[in-house]
Design a protein around this motif. Sequence first.
Motif, short mmCIF file in Angstrom:
data_model
loop_
_atom_site.label_atom_id
_atom_site.label_comp_id
_atom_site.label_asym_id
_atom_site.label_seq_id
_atom_site.Cartn_x
_atom_site.Cartn_y
_atom_site.Cartn_z
N TYR A 6 0.90 -1.25 0.49
CA TYR A 6 -0.32 -0.31 -0.09
C TYR A 6 0.72 0.81 0.28
CZ TYR A 6 -4.61 -1.48 0.77
OH TYR A 6 -5.98 -2.14 0.58
N ARG A 62 0.04 -3.40 4.01
CA ARG A 62 -0.84 -2.08 4.74
C ARG A 62 -0.66 -2.01 6.33
NH1 ARG A 62 -5.39 -3.78 6.83
NH2 ARG A 62 -5.32 -5.64 6.20
N GLU A 66 -0.80 0.53 8.59
CA GLU A 66 -2.17 1.04 9.42
C GLU A 66 -1.57 1.31 11.10
OE1 GLU A 66 -4.73 -2.05 8.76
OE2 GLU A 66 -5.93 -1.11 7.09
N PHE A 69 0.34 4.86 11.08
CA PHE A 69 0.15 5.82 11.03
C PHE A 69 -0.77 6.21 12.78
CE2 PHE A 69 -3.71 7.55 10.40
CZ PHE A 69 -3.65 8.83 9.57
N GLU A 70 -1.21 4.71 13.22
CA GLU A 70 -1.62 5.26 14.97
C GLU A 70 -0.74 6.02 15.44
OE1 GLU A 70 -5.04 5.34 15.02
OE2 GLU A 70 -4.84 5.10 16.56
N GLN A 73 -0.37 9.86 14.35
CA GLN A 73 -1.28 10.28 14.83
C GLN A 73 -1.57 10.88 15.87
OE1 GLN A 73 -3.22 11.42 13.48
NE2 GLN A 73 -5.23 9.84 11.62
N ILE A 81 -3.69 16.46 10.45
CA ILE A 81 -3.56 15.74 9.34
C ILE A 81 -4.69 15.39 8.70
CG2 ILE A 81 -3.00 13.18 9.55
CD1 ILE A 81 -2.17 13.44 12.39
N VAL A 83 -5.51 12.84 5.46
CA VAL A 83 -5.25 11.31 4.71
C VAL A 83 -5.16 11.95 3.45
CG1 VAL A 83 -5.37 9.50 3.81
CG2 VAL A 83 -5.06 9.84 6.81
N PHE A 86 -4.71 6.71 0.49
CA PHE A 86 -4.38 5.60 1.06
C PHE A 86 -5.28 4.09 0.61
CE2 PHE A 86 -5.39 1.74 4.47
CZ PHE A 86 -4.19 1.68 4.79
N LEU B 201 -8.83 1.38 18.14
CA LEU B 201 -7.97 2.09 18.19
C LEU B 201 -8.37 3.37 18.91
CD1 LEU B 201 -7.05 1.78 14.64
CD2 LEU B 201 -5.68 1.34 15.86
N ARG B 204 -7.49 2.74 22.62
CA ARG B 204 -5.74 2.93 22.28
C ARG B 204 -5.62 4.30 22.07
NH1 ARG B 204 -3.25 -1.13 18.92
NH2 ARG B 204 -1.50 -0.15 17.80
N ARG B 205 -5.89 4.82 21.24
CA ARG B 205 -5.72 6.56 21.62
C ARG B 205 -6.36 7.75 22.85
NH1 ARG B 205 -7.14 9.42 15.67
NH2 ARG B 205 -6.13 7.66 14.47
N SER B 249 -10.39 13.13 16.09
CA SER B 249 -11.15 13.47 14.71
C SER B 249 -10.34 13.03 13.79
CB SER B 249 -11.32 14.56 14.75
OG SER B 249 -10.39 15.64 15.08
N ARG B 250 -9.36 12.72 13.70
CA ARG B 250 -7.89 12.76 13.44
C ARG B 250 -8.32 10.99 12.47
NH1 ARG B 250 -1.71 13.81 16.02
NH2 ARG B 250 -2.49 16.25 15.94
N PRO B 251 -7.80 11.10 11.34
CA PRO B 251 -8.54 10.23 11.06
C PRO B 251 -7.76 8.80 11.23
CG PRO B 251 -6.75 11.19 9.10
CD PRO B 251 -7.48 11.88 10.52
N PHE B 252 -8.31 7.24 10.68
CA PHE B 252 -7.78 6.01 11.45
C PHE B 252 -8.07 5.15 10.33
CE2 PHE B 252 -10.38 7.56 14.67
CZ PHE B 252 -9.98 7.33 15.57
N LEU B 253 -6.81 4.75 10.02
CA LEU B 253 -6.40 3.37 8.62
C LEU B 253 -6.93 2.08 9.29
CD1 LEU B 253 -3.53 5.05 7.16
CD2 LEU B 253 -6.19 5.77 6.77
N ILE B 254 -7.99 1.38 8.28
CA ILE B 254 -8.26 0.58 9.16
C ILE B 254 -8.62 -0.45 8.39
CG2 ILE B 254 -10.51 -1.18 10.32
CD1 ILE B 254 -10.67 1.76 11.81
N GLU B 255 -7.49 -1.48 8.12
CA GLU B 255 -8.01 -2.69 6.32
C GLU B 255 -8.20 -1.98 5.44
OE1 GLU B 255 -8.89 -5.76 7.12
OE2 GLU B 255 -8.44 -6.35 9.20
N GLY B 256 -7.23 -0.90 5.25
CA GLY B 256 -6.78 -0.49 3.81
C GLY B 256 -8.32 0.60 3.25
N GLN B 257 -9.02 1.12 5.23
CA GLN B 257 -10.18 2.35 4.83
C GLN B 257 -9.58 2.99 5.33
OE1 GLN B 257 -13.08 1.42 2.71
NE2 GLN B 257 -13.83 -0.69 3.44
N GLN B 258 -9.77 4.53 4.69
CA GLN B 258 -10.21 5.62 5.62
C GLN B 258 -11.05 5.72 6.21
OE1 GLN B 258 -8.82 10.24 5.37
NE2 GLN B 258 -8.45 9.29 3.86
N ASN B 260 -13.15 7.73 8.78
CA ASN B 260 -13.05 9.72 9.69
C ASN B 260 -14.43 9.20 11.00
OD1 ASN B 260 -10.88 10.90 8.82
ND2 ASN B 260 -12.03 10.64 6.59
#
Lengths: 150, 572
Positions: A6, A62, A66, A69-70, A73, A81, A83, A86, B201, B204-205, B249-258, B260
């Motif tokens: 990716y 990928r 991910e 990226f966390e 963040q 930020i 994106v 992706f 996530l 975690r944040r 409010s920051r984006p998350f990337l999960i399973e190849g998807q963004q 928000n």
Amino acid sequence: MSESLYKLVYLSRNTIGGDAEAQRREIERILAVSRQENPRVDVTGALLFSTARFAQVLEGPRQALETLFERIQGDPRHADIVVLLFEAVARRRFPKWSMGCMIASPEATRHFATLDNVLDDETRQQIGERLYTLLQEHLLDTPDTPDTAR
Amino acid sequence: MSSKTRTTDAPHDQAATVAVETLSVNADSNIFAQAASLASVGLAITDAHDGVLYVNEAFATLLGIAVPPAEGHSLSEWFASIMPGAYAPLAPLLARPGNASLNVECRDGRMVTLHIGARGAATRLISATQTARPEANGKSPVYCDPLTDLGNRQSFENILSQWAPFNSQAQPLAVIMIDLDRFSQINDTLGHAIGDALLKLVARRLNAVTHAEDTVFRLGGDEFAILHLPCMQHGSTESLARRIVELLSRPFLIEGQQVNIGASVGISVLHFGTQETDNLLKHAELALYAAKAAGRGTFRFFESHLEARALERREMELNLRRALGLKEFKLVYQPQVCLATRQVCGFEALIRWDCAQRGLISPTEFIPLAEEIGEIHHIGEWVLRTACQEAASWDNEMTISVNVSPLQFESDSIVATVWDALTSTGLAPERLELEITEGVLIGNSEAIMQRLWEIRDMGVGIAMDDFGTGYSSLSYLNSFPFSQLKIDQSFIRGEQSQKSRALVEAILTLGSSLGMATLAEGVETQIQFETLARSGCEKAQGYLIARPMPPEEIGAFCLTQHSRPCHPSLQQ
């Protein structure tokens, strides 16, 4: 590469502050950590930085992107930020850089937009692709790591 | 930017460091300290005088206490303040140098065994383990959310109910409640697997943004709470709240998807508007509602007026649920005239609520509430039936317009409701017109279109109400053959600007080319009336013609209209 490859391009606002020297030191620190950590998770990429903005291109598996990226963040050295891209890619465009770096003037980064999440998808993609190409062209002859058989 | 400044396991590392330094033994102790910090057994080490040198996280958690004993403080005093019941038998054991063990009961009913080690020259080890004791139903209570590994609502409530400051000063304690914005859409559109990954996530944040002495819980669904100990050196609770909103409010990337999302945050603070720990959660929740009402993606602190408002709302809700039964609603009717013939051609039914407790309440106030609590379906049904009954009693062909809430269209029963109203009153379907707002169409759902068509196929007219406000998307006009466009009164009333006049003309042209009748609302002056007539508007409604009137006045009103082709006021 068995796992899907990716690419990730994001834009953010530089919140480091301080004078040019302080900025430079902090960037060096970021680069040093990236260059140490990224090879371990098979990530390559480049960072474009000005006193106003960051733009980063990352390529890799990928899952690794991910996770990375966390971590990115949670970094207090930037904010807002966005994106831009992706998506799966067939091959790397930064195979030689664990983290290439390009320093730009704030003016040069200004046209990378309003850092708003309200940007529509198409604009994001366009800016993302532009950055991707810009970084690639700029870093053409300056690998940060010896050319290994990646 | 890939370096990490703070990790979720930082508290462990810090605690481990403390232990290593304090015990000042060789490098192997590092291993022990690390293991101790992660152990599921509660461990505390005191000096020879009962002063706390080290405690691991599990120690307080096992005892169900939010606040661990502070380093340097007396462990006995900590017990005395948090578990007065256990302190009496424990004190003599701690005072003696030898080994001992004691079972103590936590307030949530669990039994914990304290093993008190022999007092050494400089240290003493006290460990805590859960005593196996099956619950009455054979299951032990669950305190952990398996998805996020955070404490659950049960453990949150336990800890809060047992919270007691361990020093005499009033230690501030804040409850920060977090609700994710747009989470259900993510779950619906991207699936539960991504929804679950997102919750992890988020956990975690939240763990990363809070300090060691704060505890994060998942109360359920997409609702999180933090027990936060405001502390000068870490900045204010407000900055933490701001940071939570920003971080989520920051984006998350999960399973190849963004992905928000956003977060709304409500905060209550003990001794600052909230006197009882029991009320902290409730007050944080009210503050959360206020944050959502302020447009989401923000935070609010609890203020006493929020409670007053919530009480008032609850009272209104009760009154509203009783209103139909108590026959507190009535309909009034505002006439609509045909601009060409100047004859009354129909009436719009408008609801009024005369509440026994509170007097007259405006529909703009109670309709949104009725929609929220689902009462709108009963009220809507009553309105339709009553209006049809009234219109059926008129001995001419005048139409009746009835407002229908977008919510009523979300259920199939609207079709049957309209059918029943027509058949039970004998009103000809052509004389009924339903007024809907574009809110009905926003979802663009096929089911809703289907219902609209079924009603239209009965012969009932469907008018687009408040046209010109909101999105007024032309695609809505294209999506359904409306019988009438009602031009919003904001374009008609008062001094008409050049712009609103142009808009009205455009809407009139639009209506005539799409074959939809046009009706102007809020007509107040003769000039407005004449202008509209010249521009080709077909009908008008407003104070110039008449205010809404009770049904018993309709007959007399129509008689005066009959005797003079124009309403008296039109000739002034």
